[in-house]
Design an enzyme around this catalytic site. Structure first.
Site, short mmCIF file in Angstrom:
data_model
loop_
_atom_site.label_atom_id
_atom_site.label_comp_id
_atom_site.label_asym_id
_atom_site.label_seq_id
_atom_site.Cartn_x
_atom_site.Cartn_y
_atom_site.Cartn_z
N LYS A 202 0.84 -1.20 0.00
CA LYS A 202 0.00 0.00 0.00
C LYS A 202 0.88 1.25 0.00
CE LYS A 202 -3.47 -2.87 0.16
NZ LYS A 202 -4.11 -3.54 1.28
C1 LIG Z 1 -4.98 -4.59 1.90
C2 LIG Z 1 -6.46 -4.63 1.99
C3 LIG Z 1 -7.17 -4.90 3.18
C4 LIG Z 1 -6.57 -5.44 4.44
O1 LIG Z 1 -5.43 -4.94 4.81
P1 LIG Z 1 -4.38 -5.70 5.75
O2 LIG Z 1 -3.62 -4.55 6.29
O3 LIG Z 1 -3.57 -6.60 4.88
O4 LIG Z 1 -5.11 -6.44 6.81
C5 LIG Z 1 -8.54 -4.77 3.17
N1 LIG Z 1 -9.21 -4.43 2.08
C6 LIG Z 1 -8.59 -4.21 0.91
C7 LIG Z 1 -9.40 -3.82 -0.28
C8 LIG Z 1 -7.19 -4.32 0.81
O5 LIG Z 1 -6.59 -4.11 -0.35
#
Ligand SMILES: *Cc1c(COP(=O)(O)O)cnc(C)c1O
Length: 403
Positions: A202
């Site tokens: 991210k």
């Molecule tokens: C990355 C992601 C999550 C969850 O994030 P984590 O930090 O890995 O638990 C939830 N929803 C979406 C759409 C994501 O891309």
């Protein structure tokens, strides 16, 4: 940007030379020396978790977004679970979300014992279609969970209106969309609660980590209690106040984000703006490069939105190709381009199929898109040469398989 001539070159998957010698991932963090130093400083401090860096990061993040509260969590999934709890989701309730997301979005509804109800997406942005969502509302519906797919904000005004008309809470999954703008407002201050993820792919990386932003004091307080075992005060507050007393007031979890992670987050936040501009540059380079490639449908951007470009998901025009997405995917991987697919529609995962008897044909727009989607590499650390490699590999593969 130097682009290969239109001669057909043998694909790497068939024994030709790959466009790149080394593998280019679809997403990746960038860690600088000041990030490393920030973490080292915390390791030498009194607090490894639930110390001063947590609040500092939360305040800085809230200020950056322009929202009243930011409550950190140990993951984006934990953040979504916290939001589902604070929204009061419980067994018997329903919450409407998009099938074209990471399973965690819908899972957060299940964690509360509530029922996820999927509604199909709009064909342009691949975000929850408010009209489709409207048809799924029942007397049990309590919340809407739009996802800002790829970093493009969901149709937030229409979703707000739908929520207001039906007394629903909006939990936005903005895991892809830190820094995205919708109708000139920052994502994170628009919905009742907005969840972010700080997973390394991210925009802002803390290893694992997440955040919920909200302008509502009551939600913020519940979120803070929920992520700390349902306790009415945390260890640092007790130490400051010179007391040992705490009370458990609700059934929470340990979803605390460490000071180590928060120091990294604070340091990463300094470069967020810069990283977003780089992602926007890369998106513009791709859009320009694929203008004349018939087999590629680049992601669309609505006039009221400025996406954060977590992903660059293209769709293949399969009627222009002799092969399917699977073959194109494997050919691009062989060229050392780390393409990916986002996402297998959630209602098609075995767990959901078995539990809810769901299956193909229920959400035709999402399913049609899924058959054609390929996410190209997109991260702020990409060099122009990396972008050129991706473009050349895509053109090479499309030329070879053109119909
Ligand atoms: C990355 C992601 C999550 C969850 O994030 P984590 O930090 O890995 O638990 C939830 N929803 C979406 C759409 C994501 O891309």
């Amino acid at each position: 940007m130097p682009v290969l001539p239109m001669t057909r070159e043998v694909l790497a998957i068939d024994g030709g030379t790959p466009v790149r010698k080394t593998f280019l991932p679809y997403g990746r963090q960038s860690i600088h020396d000041d990030d490393v130093q920030a973490v080292v400083d915390v390791l030498h401090s009194d607090w490894l978790t639930t110390g001063p860096k947590v609040e500092e990061f939360e305040h800085a993040f809230a200020a950056w977004i322009g929202v009243k509260h930011a409550v950190s969590f140990s993951s984006g999934t934990g953040a979504l679970h916290g939001a589902a709890f604070a929204a009061g989701l419980k067994p018997g309730d329903e919450a409407i979300t998009t099938p074209l997301t990471f399973a965690a979005t819908a899972n957060s509804i299940l964690y509360q014992g509530a029922t996820p109800v999927f509604a199909d997406v709009s064909d342009d942005t691949l975000n929850l279609d408010p009209e489709k969502a409207a048809t799924r509302i029942t007397a049990r519906t309590r919340a809407l969970l739009p996802v800002d797919y790829g970093g493009h904000p969901a149709d937030l005004a229409a979703i707000r209106e739908l929520a207001d008309r039906n007394g629903l809470i909006v939990i936005e999954d903005a895991s892809h969309a830190v820094g995205a703008r919708y109708q000139s407002r920052n994502v994170g201050g628009i919905s009742d609660m907005t969840a972010f993820s700080f997973h390394p792919v991210k925009h802002l990386a803390t290893g694992e980590g997440g955040m919920v932003t909200t302008n509502r004091d009551d939600f913020a307080e519940t979120l803070r209690t929920f992520r700390n075992q349902g306790l009415s005060s945390d260890a640092r507050t007790r130490r400051t106040e010179g007391t040992w007393q705490y009370e458990m007031v609700l059934l929470g979890f340990n979803y605390r984000l460490t000071d180590i992670a928060c120091a990294l987050g604070l340091s990463q936040l300094n470069r967020l703006e810069e990283n977003l501009s780089r992602r926007r540059e890369i998106a513009a380079l791709y859009a320009e490069a694929f203008r004349d490639v018939d087999a590629v449908r680049p992601p669309e951007v609505r006039a009221d939105s400025d996406p954060a470009w977590h992903l660059y998901p293209i769709r293949l025009n399969l009627d222009r190709l002799m092969v399917d997405r699977e073959k194109v995917f494997r050919a691009l991987r062989a060229e050392n381009i780390g393409v990916n697919v986002h996402y297998i529609p959630v209602h098609l995962h075995p767990y959901y199929r078995e539990r809810f008897a769901s299956g193909p044909g229920e959400h035709p727009v999402a399913e049609h898109a899924y058959e054609r989607l390929i996410s190209l590499p997109m991260f702020h650390g990409m060099m122009d040469e990396d972008v050129t490699d991706v473009v050349n590999a895509v053109r090479k593969v499309m030329d070879w398989y053109a119909r």
